[in-house]
Write a protein that holds these residues in place. Structure first.
Motif, PDB file in Angstrom:
ATOM      1  N   ASP A 104       0.158  -0.960   0.055  1.00 35.35           N
ATOM      2  CA  ASP A 104      -0.172  -0.015   0.286  1.00 35.35           C
ATOM      3  C   ASP A 104       0.919   1.166  -0.166  1.00 35.35           C
ATOM      4  O   ASP A 104       1.804   1.144   0.475  1.00 35.35           O
ATOM      5  CB  ASP A 104      -1.349   0.735   1.388  1.00 35.35           C
ATOM      6  CG  ASP A 104      -1.931  -0.536   1.089  1.00 35.35           C
ATOM      7  OD1 ASP A 104      -2.724  -1.269   0.158  1.00 35.35           O
ATOM      8  OD2 ASP A 104      -2.377  -1.822   2.653  1.00 35.35           O
ATOM      9  N   ASN A 105       0.504   1.659  -0.976  1.00 35.59           N
ATOM     10  CA  ASN A 105       1.005   3.137  -1.664  1.00 35.59           C
ATOM     11  C   ASN A 105       2.798   2.694  -1.688  1.00 35.59           C
ATOM     12  O   ASN A 105       3.591   4.315  -1.797  1.00 35.59           O
ATOM     13  CB  ASN A 105       1.939   3.885   0.084  1.00 35.59           C
ATOM     14  CG  ASN A 105      -0.167   5.154   0.395  1.00 35.59           C
ATOM     15  OD1 ASN A 105      -0.562   5.531  -1.057  1.00 35.59           O
ATOM     16  ND2 ASN A 105      -0.771   5.635   1.092  1.00 35.59           N
ATOM     17  N   ALA A 162      -3.225   3.401  -2.011  1.00 33.93           N
ATOM     18  CA  ALA A 162      -4.143   1.725  -0.432  1.00 33.93           C
ATOM     19  C   ALA A 162      -5.171   1.336  -0.439  1.00 33.93           C
ATOM     20  O   ALA A 162      -5.806   0.954  -0.588  1.00 33.93           O
ATOM     21  CB  ALA A 162      -3.874   2.479   1.102  1.00 33.93           C
ATOM     22  N   SER A 182       3.108  -6.558   3.985  1.00 33.63           N
ATOM     23  CA  SER A 182       2.361  -5.803   4.113  1.00 33.63           C
ATOM     24  C   SER A 182       2.499  -6.163   5.401  1.00 33.63           C
ATOM     25  O   SER A 182       2.004  -7.286   5.800  1.00 33.63           O
ATOM     26  CB  SER A 182       1.675  -5.566   3.163  1.00 33.63           C
ATOM     27  OG  SER A 182       0.275  -5.401   3.370  1.00 33.63           O
ATOM     28  N   ASN A 196      -0.980  -4.927   5.481  1.00 30.61           N
ATOM     29  CA  ASN A 196      -2.745  -5.451   5.638  1.00 30.61           C
ATOM     30  C   ASN A 196      -3.144  -6.680   5.920  1.00 30.61           C
ATOM     31  O   ASN A 196      -2.185  -7.628   6.252  1.00 30.61           O
ATOM     32  CB  ASN A 196      -2.251  -4.723   4.142  1.00 30.61           C
ATOM     33  CG  ASN A 196      -4.250  -4.050   4.004  1.00 30.61           C
ATOM     34  OD1 ASN A 196      -5.065  -4.976   4.813  1.00 30.61           O
ATOM     35  ND2 ASN A 196      -3.909  -3.268   3.656  1.00 30.61           N
ATOM     36  N   ARG A 248      -6.669  -8.891   1.453  1.00 26.75           N
ATOM     37  CA  ARG A 248      -6.157  -7.230   0.692  1.00 26.75           C
ATOM     38  C   ARG A 248      -4.988  -8.118   0.171  1.00 26.75           C
ATOM     39  O   ARG A 248      -5.271  -7.606  -1.323  1.00 26.75           O
ATOM     40  CB  ARG A 248      -6.303  -6.571   1.890  1.00 26.75           C
ATOM     41  CG  ARG A 248      -4.788  -5.162   1.229  1.00 26.75           C
ATOM     42  CD  ARG A 248      -5.152  -4.424  -0.155  1.00 26.75           C
ATOM     43  NE  ARG A 248      -4.032  -3.193  -0.683  1.00 26.75           N
ATOM     44  CZ  ARG A 248      -4.111  -2.716  -1.848  1.00 26.75           C
ATOM     45  NH1 ARG A 248      -4.611  -3.685  -2.774  1.00 26.75           N
ATOM     46  NH2 ARG A 248      -3.776  -1.885  -1.861  1.00 26.75           N
ATOM     47  N   GLU A 300      -4.333   6.441   2.918  1.00 26.81           N
ATOM     48  CA  GLU A 300      -3.838   6.055   4.287  1.00 26.81           C
ATOM     49  C   GLU A 300      -4.664   5.508   5.128  1.00 26.81           C
ATOM     50  O   GLU A 300      -6.171   6.296   5.639  1.00 26.81           O
ATOM     51  CB  GLU A 300      -2.301   6.082   4.994  1.00 26.81           C
ATOM     52  CG  GLU A 300      -1.683   6.517   3.670  1.00 26.81           C
ATOM     53  CD  GLU A 300      -0.492   6.885   3.494  1.00 26.81           C
ATOM     54  OE1 GLU A 300       1.127   6.850   3.454  1.00 26.81           O
ATOM     55  OE2 GLU A 300      -0.153   8.370   4.854  1.00 26.81           O
TER      56      GLU A 300
END
Length: 176
Positions: A35-36, A41, A68, A70, A74, A144
């Motif tokens: 993400d990013n 994200a 990640s 996350n 995801r 984010e």
């Protein structure tokens, strides 16, 4: 402590990384945040440009793994269609996810690169293990999560102020 937040290299995006040069320098494994770093994200899938970048990474001879913080859903939805291995709920900057990724790639620390958009998770975690760290500019800060926005980015701003005062951070370096 703040010195551990300084990456070895700063670039705007993953596309600005000189992959051939890294390979010539002996690096063979890339641990990348999701993400990013690779996409915003909230972007569910890789862009066509990113798919081409992954192809180039593999053609040059790198192994690649996504690490990640996350959730499984995801990270899996992003990585599985691309046939990229991943570590989810990583709890970066702890050592365990970086070591797990190196084990999965059968890669020693001195041949491993970490790419990410956060100093506190990606850079600090990679630097603690002696990995070559590359900081990219975040793709979509507005997307984010609250913890990243309110805690991590605030600490990063404080760290950057201190690093600038110590002469360890120069703005013009980010385009290196």
């Amino acid at each position: 402590m703040f010195e551990m937040l300084v990456p070895k290299l700063r670039v705007n995006t993953v596309f600005d990384i000189d992959l051939e040069k890294l390979y010539q320098q002996g690096y063979r494994g890339i641990i990348t945040d999701l993400d990013n770093t690779l996409v915003g994200a909230k972007a569910p899938l890789a862009t066509p440009e990113l798919v081409e970048w992954f192809k180039k990474v593999k053609e040059i001879g790198f192994q690649l793994i996504i690490v990640s913080n996350n959730q499984l859903e995801r990270v899996s939805k992003f990585a599985t269609p691309l046939d990229i291995e991943f570590v989810h709920q990583a709890r970066k900057p702890t050592n365990a996810p970086f070591r797990k990724a190196m084990t999965m790639m059968d890669m020693p620390a001195d041949q491993t690169v970490v790419v990410g958009d956060q100093m506190l998770t990606d850079v600090y975690g990679g630097n603690r293990l002696g990995l070559f760290t590359i900081l990219v500019m975040p793709i979509a800060i507005g997307d984010e999560g609250w913890f990243t926005r309110l805690i991590n980015r605030r600490i990063e701003r404080i760290a950057l102020t201190r690093l600038r005062k110590k002469g360890l951070w120069f703005e013009e370096e980010k385009n290196t």
